[in-house]
Write a protein that holds these residues in place. Structure first.
Motif, PDB file in Angstrom:
ATOM      1  N   PHE A   1       0.832  -1.209   0.000  1.00 48.06           N
ATOM      2  CA  PHE A   1       0.000   0.000   0.000  1.00 48.06           C
ATOM      3  C   PHE A   1       0.864   1.255   0.000  1.00 48.06           C
ATOM      4  CE2 PHE A   1      -2.117   3.521   2.025  1.00 48.06           C
ATOM      5  CZ  PHE A   1      -3.222   3.629   1.214  1.00 48.06           C
TER       6      PHE A   1
ATOM      7  N   VAL B   1      -4.503  -1.360  -2.518  1.00 47.57           N
ATOM      8  CA  VAL B   1      -5.032  -2.140  -1.405  1.00 47.57           C
ATOM      9  C   VAL B   1      -5.196  -3.561  -1.913  1.00 47.57           C
ATOM     10  CG1 VAL B   1      -6.950  -2.478   0.140  1.00 47.57           C
ATOM     11  CG2 VAL B   1      -6.190  -0.203  -0.382  1.00 47.57           C
TER      12      VAL B   1
ATOM     13  N   PHE C   1      -6.467  -6.832  -1.971  1.00 46.67           N
ATOM     14  CA  PHE C   1      -7.484  -7.739  -1.444  1.00 46.67           C
ATOM     15  C   PHE C   1      -7.047  -9.194  -1.553  1.00 46.67           C
ATOM     16  CE2 PHE C   1     -11.730  -6.938   0.029  1.00 46.67           C
ATOM     17  CZ  PHE C   1     -11.830  -5.569  -0.032  1.00 46.67           C
TER      18      PHE C   1
ATOM     19  N   PRO D   1      -7.771   4.578  -7.761  1.00 47.16           N
ATOM     20  CA  PRO D   1      -7.370   3.451  -6.900  1.00 47.16           C
ATOM     21  C   PRO D   1      -8.461   2.394  -6.752  1.00 47.16           C
ATOM     22  CG  PRO D   1      -7.067   5.556  -5.754  1.00 47.16           C
ATOM     23  CD  PRO D   1      -7.567   5.882  -7.116  1.00 47.16           C
ATOM     24  N   LEU D   2      -9.719   2.810  -6.952  1.00 51.16           N
ATOM     25  CA  LEU D   2     -10.831   1.858  -6.897  1.00 51.16           C
ATOM     26  C   LEU D   2     -10.602   0.685  -7.835  1.00 51.16           C
ATOM     27  CD1 LEU D   2     -13.725   0.938  -6.394  1.00 51.16           C
ATOM     28  CD2 LEU D   2     -14.471   2.572  -8.102  1.00 51.16           C
TER      29      LEU D   2
ATOM     30  N   ILE E   1      -8.531  -2.009  -6.315  1.00 47.19           N
ATOM     31  CA  ILE E   1      -9.271  -2.826  -5.341  1.00 47.19           C
ATOM     32  C   ILE E   1     -10.065  -3.883  -6.083  1.00 47.19           C
ATOM     33  CG2 ILE E   1     -11.013  -2.835  -3.529  1.00 47.19           C
ATOM     34  CD1 ILE E   1     -10.427  -0.126  -2.798  1.00 47.19           C
TER      35      ILE E   1
ATOM     36  N   ALA F   1      -9.585  -5.110  -9.109  1.00 44.43           N
ATOM     37  CA  ALA F   1      -8.744  -6.114  -9.764  1.00 44.43           C
ATOM     38  C   ALA F   1      -8.201  -7.117  -8.760  1.00 44.43           C
ATOM     39  CB  ALA F   1      -7.600  -5.429 -10.507  1.00 44.43           C
TER      40      ALA F   1
ATOM     41  N   PHE G   1      -5.879  -6.022   7.401  1.00 41.20           N
ATOM     42  CA  PHE G   1      -6.420  -4.701   7.081  1.00 41.20           C
ATOM     43  C   PHE G   1      -6.592  -3.890   8.353  1.00 41.20           C
ATOM     44  CE2 PHE G   1      -8.596  -5.868   2.888  1.00 41.20           C
ATOM     45  CZ  PHE G   1      -7.634  -5.194   2.181  1.00 41.20           C
ATOM     46  N   ILE G   2      -7.176  -4.555   9.361  1.00 40.10           N
ATOM     47  CA  ILE G   2      -7.437  -3.851  10.612  1.00 40.10           C
ATOM     48  C   ILE G   2      -6.134  -3.305  11.194  1.00 40.10           C
ATOM     49  CG2 ILE G   2      -8.176  -4.164  12.999  1.00 40.10           C
ATOM     50  CD1 ILE G   2     -10.272  -6.119  11.950  1.00 40.10           C
TER      51      ILE G   2
ATOM     52  N   VAL H   1      -4.656  -0.396   9.204  1.00 36.35           N
ATOM     53  CA  VAL H   1      -5.343   0.882   9.429  1.00 36.35           C
ATOM     54  C   VAL H   1      -5.066   1.387  10.835  1.00 36.35           C
ATOM     55  CG1 VAL H   1      -7.576   2.003   9.547  1.00 36.35           C
ATOM     56  CG2 VAL H   1      -7.111   0.393   7.733  1.00 36.35           C
TER      57      VAL H   1
ATOM     58  N   MET I   1      -1.822   3.650   7.774  1.00 41.66           N
ATOM     59  CA  MET I   1      -1.600   3.090   6.429  1.00 41.66           C
ATOM     60  C   MET I   1      -0.164   3.357   5.944  1.00 41.66           C
ATOM     61  SD  MET I   1      -3.848   1.555   4.516  1.00 41.66           S
ATOM     62  CE  MET I   1      -5.493   1.319   3.952  1.00 41.66           C
TER      63      MET I   1
ATOM     64  N   TYR J   1     -10.902   3.576   2.857  1.00 40.06           N
ATOM     65  CA  TYR J   1     -11.286   3.401   4.249  1.00 40.06           C
ATOM     66  C   TYR J   1     -12.768   3.107   4.374  1.00 40.06           C
ATOM     67  CZ  TYR J   1      -6.722   5.369   5.184  1.00 40.06           C
ATOM     68  OH  TYR J   1      -5.380   5.580   5.224  1.00 40.06           O
TER      69      TYR J   1
ATOM     70  N   ILE K   1     -13.280  -0.556   3.376  1.00 44.78           N
ATOM     71  CA  ILE K   1     -12.847  -1.513   4.398  1.00 44.78           C
ATOM     72  C   ILE K   1     -13.796  -1.481   5.591  1.00 44.78           C
ATOM     73  CG2 ILE K   1     -11.004  -2.111   5.987  1.00 44.78           C
ATOM     74  CD1 ILE K   1      -9.050  -1.009   3.992  1.00 44.78           C
TER      75      ILE K   1
ATOM     76  N   ILE L   1     -15.964  -4.512   7.149  1.00 46.84           N
ATOM     77  CA  ILE L   1     -15.809  -5.008   8.513  1.00 46.84           C
ATOM     78  C   ILE L   1     -17.141  -4.979   9.262  1.00 46.84           C
ATOM     79  CG2 ILE L   1     -14.800  -4.302  10.712  1.00 46.84           C
ATOM     80  CD1 ILE L   1     -12.197  -4.004   8.957  1.00 46.84           C
TER      81      ILE L   1
ATOM     82  N   PHE M   1     -13.948 -10.978 -15.134  1.00 46.39           N
ATOM     83  CA  PHE M   1     -14.128  -9.754 -14.339  1.00 46.39           C
ATOM     84  C   PHE M   1     -12.859  -8.904 -14.348  1.00 46.39           C
ATOM     85  CE2 PHE M   1     -13.594  -7.837 -10.057  1.00 46.39           C
ATOM     86  CZ  PHE M   1     -14.556  -6.858 -10.174  1.00 46.39           C
ATOM     87  N   ILE M   2     -11.696  -9.555 -14.111  1.00 45.81           N
ATOM     88  CA  ILE M   2     -10.435  -8.798 -14.112  1.00 45.81           C
ATOM     89  C   ILE M   2     -10.208  -8.156 -15.473  1.00 45.81           C
ATOM     90  CG2 ILE M   2      -7.937  -8.975 -13.853  1.00 45.81           C
ATOM     91  CD1 ILE M   2      -8.409 -11.343 -11.983  1.00 45.81           C
TER      92      ILE M   2
ATOM     93  N   VAL N   1     -12.308  -5.128 -15.782  1.00 43.77           N
ATOM     94  CA  VAL N   1     -11.802  -3.983 -15.011  1.00 43.77           C
ATOM     95  C   VAL N   1     -10.705  -3.283 -15.803  1.00 43.77           C
ATOM     96  CG1 VAL N   1     -10.514  -3.331 -12.955  1.00 43.77           C
ATOM     97  CG2 VAL N   1     -12.403  -4.906 -12.753  1.00 43.77           C
TER      98      VAL N   1
END
Lengths: 304, 319
Positions: free
Chosen positions: A47, A53, A55, A109-110, A113, A115, A242-243, A246, A250, B114, B117, B121, B298-299, B302
């Motif tokens: 990151f 990010v 995943f 950046p979305l 995520i 991909a 992730f937790i 953050v 980051m 953020y 995420i 969560i 899907f990839i 994108v």
């Protein structure tokens, strides 16, 4: 004031009778925390340098454990499995970065995520198809134990914590003093300037992704003996990672290590009172409180 | 928006709606059920499009709203005798509204990654609670119930046949679509889009951005809950699997495949996704995990088709 005195007396009494379990859970928390730190430092590296990010990090962890199982069953050597799995998954990571993330550089950046989310789906289902839904077991390399109160505590767990610490320390030294480490830090600070100075920024990104993937794989092999290995194990760990990333701030390596141990300790203590499945909620609560009151992370100086 | 394109929109809308009304009469049983399911998942995807496409917030927590809609409907159908469909919808909407309010209050303080995420969560928290609270939610096994009748109590009732269920779902989805379209074309929707384009400028103009975001998340959560109620009524069960993060991920996939910020696109995306799943299981067999080929597609989408199918079709038509 006698009510207060009663209460203090009660707490002391509880601590005296439960002191052993608290110490055991402290050790457990630190061991899990070190593994988590190993996963999270790969995530935070990716990151911090690429603004990605990842995943799919949990799936790289899972894939590392599976490669470890395969190599161990062929060669019989745990340490060979650890090294080979790290290398193989690092190569897979590099290939994934070149094919899916490199075309997305410079976009929202979305997109990264999405991909990496796609990658995680493919890897997870590939593992399900290849290895089946039955959990695999990875044998630990040393079986010795020592007595911790009424428990026979395996030495292997302490070894995991030490090895994780050693790998993270190696990463730190590499970033601080190695030539390529300096390239990586230069890219973090100023991508365009680094490019102008002749640093091959796209390859630095590939290398960083490979290092992160390799670290995830190493933690998968190291932690494998303590848990059953199945195709869905990645999600729990990537969420925890992730937790802590953050909570630690980051892209902040030291912060995420401190946060790993902090969160794991809290979860271990919570597991004394409630079931481990519910103890997970403690780390969720820590995250929400952090986001509300210190959104830049607990372990960084307050921004002015 | 010119008058002419508006007119052609309503013509296209009428044709598609008519086709969907006639469809259950001509399609065989399997495909009829398939179409109904596409509509339900499409509603879920459409609700999350309000956040992804219009407000610029990617929610990975829509499974919580969807799942609470399911469990709300289950609560109404199991506790109140005789089972009443409208009460199930009311309970489901209340359930998802409470969750959406809770999530909105905390998560909208955050932006971009953020936000994604945090919503993820939150949905996992609800998953853990539902999964472990066996006495109330049935834990891993979920809850089973019978399908209620459709109608106004005391005046007119009719038992759900597959055709009537399809028409009912179609009516709810169409109404939701028209409401969402109205919302996105309203001044409120314009503010949401301006938040997507430039949040600090929107704030500087004087709009209370946080409040707009909270309302957007809650609206989105309500429609996701409605989709959950429909799914519960169609399948006659509520299960923790539907609160799990995978459902949220699929909602995001439908959006990206169909085209974000279009409302219709996500329904198309849901159809495309479920169609791919069906084709994959026909070619490779049921045992083969369909998400491998679907994930690769899907990839690729994108990377090469960031506008989605609908955006691509629009560009191709305009050329």
């Amino acid at each position: 004031m006698s009510a207060m005195g009663d209460w203090i007396g009660f707490v002391w009494g509880w601590l005296a009778t439960h002191g052993d379990i608290i110490i055991i859970q402290t050790v457990n928390g630190i061991v899990t925390g070190m593994i988590l730190a190993l996963i999270a430092s790969g995530l935070t590296l990716i990151f911090g340098i690429m603004d990605v990010v990842n995943f799919a990090h949990g799936e790289l962890f899972m894939l590392g454990a599976y490669v470890g199982v395969v190599v161990l069953s062929i060669s019989g050597s745990f340490w060979l499995a650890l090294v080979l799995s790290t290398l193989v998954v690092a190569l897979i990571g590099a290939a994934l970065q070149i094919t899916t993330l490199r075309p997305l550089v410079g976009r929202d950046p979305l997109n990264t995520i999405l991909a990496t989310f796609g990658i995680s789906l493919v890897l997870q289902n590939y593992a399900l198809w290849q290895f089946g839904p039955v959990p695999r077991k990875l044998d630990e390399p040393i079986t010795g134990q020592f007595v911790l109160f009424y428990l026979a505590y395996p030495w292997y767990r302490l070894l995991i914590a030490l090895l994780s610490g050693a790998i993270i320390g190696g990463l730190y030294l590499f970033l601080k003093h190695g030539t390529y480490g300096i390239w990586i830090r230069a890219t973090t600070q100023d991508r365009v300037m680094a490019q102008a100075m002749g640093i091959p920024v796209p390859w630095v990104h590939t290398g960083v992704f490979a290092i992160g993937a390799g670290m995830a794989a190493a933690s998968g092999v190291l932690f494998g003996p303590l848990i059953g290995i199945n195709h869905a194990m990645g999600l729990d760990w990537v969420l925890k990672a992730f937790i802590v990333v953050v909570v630690g701030g980051m892209g902040n390596l030291g912060g995420s290590i401190a946060a790993s141990i902090f969160v794991s300790l809290l979860e271990a203590y919570a597991a004394i009172v409630v079931s481990p499945a519910q103890a997970v909620i403690v780390s969720f609560v820590v995250l929400i409180l952090t986001l509300l009151f210190r959104p830049t992370g607990l372990f960084v100086p307050t921004p002015k | 928006m010119s008058k002419r394109s508006n007119k052609s929109f309503w013509i296209a809308f009428g044709i598609v709606l008519a086709a969907l009304i006639i469809a259950p009469l001509v399609l065989p049983e399997f495909w009829r059920r398939f179409l109904t399911e596409i509509l339900i998942w499409g509603l879920l995807a459409m609700s999350s499009d309000l956040l992804i496409g219009y407000t610029g917030m990617v929610s990975f927590g829509h499974s919580a709203f969807f799942g609470l809609g399911m469990y709300g409907a289950a609560a109404a159908l199991l506790t109140v005798k005789p089972a009443n469909l409208w009460l199930a919808i009311l309970y489901g909407l209340c359930g998802s509204a409470v969750v959406a309010g809770f999530v909105a209050f905390f998560a909208t303080r955050l932006r971009d990654i953020y936000f994604a995420i945090t919503t993820l969560i939150f949905s996992q928290i609800f998953y853990v609670v539902i999964f472990t609270w066996t006495e109330v939610t049935g834990g891993e096994n979920g809850l089973n119930f019978t399908r209620p009748q459709l109608g106004i109590p005391g005046i007119y009732t009719v038992t759900f046949t597959p055709e009537i269920l399809h028409w009912f779902v179609l009516a709810v989805v169409t109404a939701s679509y028209l409401i969402l379209r109205r919302i996105t074309h309203s001044p409120f929707g314009m503010v949401l889009q301006s938040i997507r384009e430039n949040e600090s400028r929107t704030r500087a103009i004087g709009y209370p951005v946080e409040r707009y975001k909270i309302v957007a998340v809650m609206l989105s959560g309500l429609f996701a809950g409605l989709a959950g109620v429909l799914y519960a009524v169609q399948n006659r069960f509520a299960a923790p699997d539907f609160v799990y993060f995978v459902v949220s991920g699929e909602a995001v996939i439908y959006n990206v495949m169909g085209g974000i910020g279009t409302l219709v696109g996500p329904i198309l995306g849901a159809g495309f996704f479920l169609g791919l799943r069906e084709i994959s299981s026909r070619i490779f067999g049921d045992q083969f995990p369909y998400l491998i080929p679907v994930g690769v597609i899907f990839i690729a989408m994108v990377i090469f088709l960031p506008q989605g199918l609908l955006g691509f079709a629009k560009r191709w038509l305009n050329r």
